[in-house]
Every structure is written in C-alpha cells, then in structure tokens.
Design a protein around this motif. Structure first.
Motif, PDB file in Angstrom:
ATOM      1  N   ASN A 153       0.821  -1.214   0.000  1.00  0.00           N
ATOM      2  CA  ASN A 153       0.000   0.000   0.000  1.00  0.00           C
ATOM      3  C   ASN A 153       0.858   1.269   0.000  1.00  0.00           C
ATOM      4  O   ASN A 153       0.729   2.146   0.861  1.00  0.00           O
ATOM      5  CB  ASN A 153      -0.946   0.005   1.207  1.00  0.00           C
ATOM      6  N   GLU A 154       1.711   1.380  -0.999  1.00  0.00           N
ATOM      7  CA  GLU A 154       2.615   2.539  -1.123  1.00  0.00           C
ATOM      8  C   GLU A 154       1.852   3.857  -1.157  1.00  0.00           C
ATOM      9  O   GLU A 154       2.341   4.883  -0.681  1.00  0.00           O
ATOM     10  CB  GLU A 154       3.457   2.379  -2.387  1.00  0.00           C
ATOM     11  N   GLN A 155       0.659   3.861  -1.716  1.00  0.00           N
ATOM     12  CA  GLN A 155      -0.130   5.095  -1.823  1.00  0.00           C
ATOM     13  C   GLN A 155      -0.889   5.418  -0.527  1.00  0.00           C
ATOM     14  O   GLN A 155      -1.592   6.433  -0.464  1.00  0.00           O
ATOM     15  CB  GLN A 155      -1.118   4.986  -2.987  1.00  0.00           C
ATOM     16  N   GLU A 156      -0.755   4.568   0.473  1.00  0.00           N
ATOM     17  CA  GLU A 156      -1.406   4.783   1.770  1.00  0.00           C
ATOM     18  C   GLU A 156      -2.927   4.924   1.630  1.00  0.00           C
ATOM     19  O   GLU A 156      -3.572   5.784   2.237  1.00  0.00           O
ATOM     20  CB  GLU A 156      -0.816   6.001   2.494  1.00  0.00           C
TER      21      GLU A 156
ATOM     22  N   ARG B 289      -6.963   8.661   0.713  1.00  0.00           N
ATOM     23  CA  ARG B 289      -6.068   8.384   1.842  1.00  0.00           C
ATOM     24  C   ARG B 289      -6.740   8.839   3.132  1.00  0.00           C
ATOM     25  O   ARG B 289      -7.808   9.453   3.115  1.00  0.00           O
ATOM     26  CB  ARG B 289      -4.736   9.099   1.625  1.00  0.00           C
ATOM     27  N   ARG B 290      -6.071   8.576   4.262  1.00  0.00           N
ATOM     28  CA  ARG B 290      -6.639   8.983   5.544  1.00  0.00           C
ATOM     29  C   ARG B 290      -6.772  10.502   5.655  1.00  0.00           C
ATOM     30  O   ARG B 290      -7.639  11.006   6.366  1.00  0.00           O
ATOM     31  CB  ARG B 290      -5.781   8.449   6.695  1.00  0.00           C
TER      32      ARG B 290
ATOM     33  N   ASP C 243      -6.676   4.414   2.267  1.00  0.00           N
ATOM     34  CA  ASP C 243      -7.532   4.082   3.397  1.00  0.00           C
ATOM     35  C   ASP C 243      -8.519   3.016   2.920  1.00  0.00           C
ATOM     36  O   ASP C 243      -9.361   3.283   2.050  1.00  0.00           O
ATOM     37  CB  ASP C 243      -8.266   5.338   3.882  1.00  0.00           C
TER      38      ASP C 243
END
Length: 558
Positions: free
Chosen positions: A154-157, A229-230, A159
């Motif tokens: 999950n390199e792109q982070e 993402r978060r 969520d």
C-alpha cells in the motif's frame, strides 16, 4: 391480423455486406474491421483522415417520461434515419449498444422495433463486437490492481474504508450489490466491503463515450479517482499505474461499430452509458465521425428529455462542441392516456379527455427543449388502436404550445410511414433556425448548477442540498473541478424523484442524497432519490423464455 414479432421481421431482413454499407458513406473496405459479414468497426486512421471535412446536421430524438405504455424512441430514431434516406438525403443514425442485463431482465433490446430496426438484431442485443466485455475487463483490471497494490504494501497509503472503485458485471444481479472481499486468510489480502455495479454504470463506459481518441481515453482513465487516503486526498488511477493497460484492452472497443437498418442504411452503434447515473448517449467518436460522413445524423438520448436531452446538451454537446439543428420529441397517444390517469389495462378504449389531461407532461418537455434554442417537432409514434380524435387532441395541444406534431407510422410501414417527418426535419435543419445554448455556463458554482437543473428543467421549488454536500462541492471547486457539468441521477419516470408522480407535477423539491466526482469522465454526479446502479431481475425474467430452437435460431429475445 397477426403481426410479426420484431425478431421475425429482423430475421427476414435482406442485409447487404457491410462493405457496401460503408461504401455509401465513402469508407474504403480496408478501413472496415469486419466482425462477420454484417458488422464492422471503423478504423481510427480513417476517422483521423476526415477531420477536416464540414459537419452534417445533427438531429436529436428524445421523448416524454417513459411509461409502461411504451414510447419508441429508438424505433423513431431508426425510422427517421430511413425516412431521410428515402427522400433522397444522405443520412446516418447513431444509437447506443444494448446491455445484457436488461435484455435478460425485462426491458428488452435496444435495436428499434417493427419495420424500423437495426440489424443484426440478435447480435446487437447480445455480445455484438465485444465492446462491453472489453469495458468490463478494463474496469476489472483496475479493481484487481487496486487490491494488489494494497496487498503488496500500500505505497499510496490508501484508506481501506475509502476505496471508491467498485466492481462491475454486465448482468442484473442484486446479490452482488454489497459484498465483502478478500476473506479466507492472509494470502487473500485485506478484507473490505465493496460491491458490483452493472457495466453500463462504470465510469470507464462514460469515459469511452466522451473520449475523442485513444490519447484522450488514456488521459481520462488516468484522471479517475479510485480511493482516498486517511487525509482525504484522492488516489488516482494513474497512481496505481493501470491506465496504460486499460487503454490496451479498450483499443478496439474505442472504434465505432457500423451496421445497417432494415432498409440498408448506415447505423453507428457504439457505447451505452446508463441514462440516469451517467449521461445516456452513444459515443462522441461515433457521432462526430458520422457528422463527417453524412449530411444528416439522427441520434438519441436515454429516457425522457428531462434526463436524456438535458445531459445530451449540457454534457455531450458541451464537451464535444456539438450543435444540434433540431429535436424530435417522441410521444404516444397511449402514454398520454397513462399520464392522464388511465390504467395500462384500459388503454385500448378511446379516451380523449385523458389524452388532453396527460399532455401536460408533453408540454413541459416542449417548453424545456425550446429553452435550449433548438426547434422542436413532436413525433406521435402511432399504435394501431389510436383513434383520429385522440391523435387530433395531441396535435391541437402541441399547436397551442407553438410547435407542431406529426404522425409517424414507421413501426408498421418503415420509411414510407416517416416521409412527412423526414421532410419537415430536413427543412428545419437546412433552415438554420437553431440558436443552441447550454442551460448554464461552465463557471457557475456546482451547487447553483444543480439548483438550476432542478428548478428550470424539473420545475421543482428547490434542490435540497445539505451542508455536508455543499461543503464537498466547495472542496471540489477549490481543487479545480468547479467548471465540470452536472450529471443528475434520478428516476426516469417523473420530473420529480417520485416515480409515481406522472404528468407535470409541481410543489416538490429535489433532494440531493449524495454527490460523486467522475473526474475522468468530466462531470459531477448528483444522486437524487433512490437510484440503482445494479438492477435485479424481475420475478419472471425474460431469460426464462430465451432459447435456441431446433433450427439453431434464437427465440424469446423479443
């Protein structure tokens, strides 16, 4: 007298080799990629070679709000194309491809009907040239790559709670609307909730139908937002590095399909986005190509004019630089009676007063269409049980609206039943009286665009947009998406969001339940009321009666 079914009429068609159909438009045989003898794709290199030609006249066929009585928009589109050719004009038609889900459900096919059909009808309503399968595969590839990206670190982070990209299949399957994936242990990835939509609701479908060429297609695919993402920042398809491979899968699907009508006139059948969740028009590349090859191009937009025509004008024409010359608004006496309160079982009896009462729906559509600056002619799609008094009631009402209505008998008589309409539409198109303009400017705020459509087209008192949704729209404006058009998603059966409110309802509001950013397609979807992106099959689906007969021919498709 027993009428032949649509499929029996289509099976009796005297089709010409597709190269002969291409020749009528000046398409050399070497630029047709044949799929059998009666259908072919037009090469991109040929399309590129005709871009310096002048455009023909564009004619839109739209309709009143659909009723169980039937309207016949596609049938009228095909009939008008045949009618124009019959009076000596060089015309082509452009319609959408059919989805397998509705064919096996209850809607039936999308190739016209009676003696105004596009053939090969069975192929068109089933796998055709595989375009929908290619779209399903490209969409599925991205789905797989998103979950694979998450699995491998999950390199792109991303969520996991905010993966917005769902899956698709070209079938009505309610069991797939909401699912949980990656169950069964560590080797299968991270469990999360998702679901399936029908293929025609995919943003990939909308993109294919709005892209100008393969380069534009790849750019738009890369622009799609697939997750967040978060910190709520968007993750794009290009962040997953999927757009190149998706374009490869869509390379052939991007080329328009050429087929023919029963009267051997050219028909482009390409693309098929949902008409409520998306913009409901055939592809830009098919329409713009047809305009370079024919003097008149007849196309349609999905569902009633409040959805189909508005989106055709405000999304497709805006994005593709198209200028329609005239509009045919399809209505039936039967539908007028239903709008006037008559039950479907009682439509066979003459009821002039119900026709007059039901014309309010027709009148509102006429007024709306005139607001775009385009001349409107009402096409009364004739049914055998219509009486002279009922037909005259519709004509009189339309005349009071400052427009004209023409009786169309193309279903029974083909082009011979459409010569009056064809002659009049050609006169209007050649007269150059259209002063086309979209409903709102690009620079108008997103919330104001939604309110403008709700009040001016649907005639609602207002659009109900709560603070959370307004904040989301403002955020998209701040991110540079404020100039996008709005794609309203609501029921096709009414001007309101209540499908039971027929006619021309007043005193209602349009509740905006959710907004979605289709950054690749280039529009904002405003979901109003309950909209189903994955239909279910009815209690007795059409699939129960579809089979091959002893001769190996398809039965039950119609």
């Amino acid at each position: 007298m027993a009428f032949k079914t649509d499929i029996e009429i289509a099976r009796d068609a005297k089709k010409k080799p597709i190269q002969e159909i291409g020749d009528t438009l000046g398409i050399p045989a070497e630029h047709l990629l044949p799929y059998g003898h009666d259908k072919a794709k037009v090469s991109q290199s040929f399309i590129d070679s005709v871009q310096d030609r002048a455009d023909g006249k564009l004619i839109l066929v739209t309709a009143i709000n659909p009723t169980p009585a039937g309207e016949g928009k596609t049938t009228t589109t095909v009939g008008l194309g045949d009618g124009l050719n019959a009076i000596g004009k060089k015309a082509a038609i452009c319609i959408r491809e059919a989805s397998l889900g509705p064919n096996f459900g209850m809607k039936g096919g999308a190739a016209g009907g009676g003696h105004a059909q596009v053939v090969p009808m069975e192929d068109m309503n089933l796998h055709f040239t595989g375009d929908f399968h290619a779209i399903t595969s490209a969409h599925s590839l991205l789905s797989a790559m998103i979950d694979n990206h998450i699995y491998w670190g999950n390199e792109q982070e991303i969520d996991l709670r905010r993966v917005s990209w769902r899956r698709v299949v070209d079938m009505n399957d309610r069991a797939l609307r909401q699912i949980t994936t990656s169950l069964g242990g560590v080797a299968n990835g991270f469990p999360r909730e998702t679901g399936f939509d029908i293929t025609v609701a995919s943003e990939v479908m909308a993109i294919l139908c709005l892209a100008k060429n393969l380069k534009d297609l790849e750019q738009r695919l890369g622009d799609m937002i697939v997750a967040y993402r978060r910190d709520r920042s968007p993750v794009y398809c290009r962040d997953i590095k999927a757009e190149g491979a998706m374009t490869v899968l869509l390379k052939d699907a991007m080329q328009p399909n050429l087929v023919q009508t029963l009267e051997n006139n050219p028909a482009f059948v390409h693309g098929g986005p949902f008409a409520n969740i998306a913009h409901g028009c055939n592809s830009v590349i098919a329409t713009t190509t047809a305009l370079k090859l024919a003097d008149y191009v007849v196309t349609e937009a999905g569902f009633g004019a409040d959805l189909g025509a508005e989106k055709f004008f405000d999304i497709k024409c805006r994005k593709a630089g198209l200028t329609p010359a005239a509009v045919v608004l399809v209505a039936t006496v039967r539908a007028m009676k239903m709008n006037g309160g008559v039950a479907k079982a009682d439509l066979g009896a003459e009821n002039v007063e119900a026709v007059k009462a039901g014309c309010a729906n027709l009148g509102r559509h006429i007024e709306n269409l005139k607001g775009f600056g385009v001349p409107v002619v009402v096409g009364i799609n004739h049914f055998a049980g219509d009486t002279e008094a009922e037909i005259e009631a519709v004509k009189a009402f339309v005349a009071e609206q400052g427009s004209e209505a023409i009786l169309c008998k193309h279903w029974a008589d083909g082009s011979a039943g459409m010569t009056e309409m064809a002659t009049r539409i050609a006169e209007i198109a050649d007269g150059g009286s259209a002063e086309f303009g979209t409903l709102y400017p690009d620079e108008m705020g997103l919330a104001e665009k939604i309110e403008t459509i709700a009040t001016r087209i649907y005639r609602a008192d207002s659009a109900v947009i709560d603070g959370k949704i307004r904040a989301q729209l403002k955020e998209w404006e701040d991110q540079g998406y404020g100039n996008l058009p709005i794609c309203m998603a609501k029921t096709q059966y009414s001007f309101s969001t209540d499908p039971a409110q027929r006619g021309a309802p007043t005193g209602f509001t349009i509740p905006v339940r959710e907004v979605r950013l289709s950054a690749g397609a280039g529009f904002i979807v405003a979901i109003c009321g309950e909209i189903m992106t994955m239909p279910g099959l009815p209690r007795q689906p059409a699939a129960e009666t579809i089979r091959l007969n002893d001769e190996g021919l398809i039965e039950g498709l119609f």
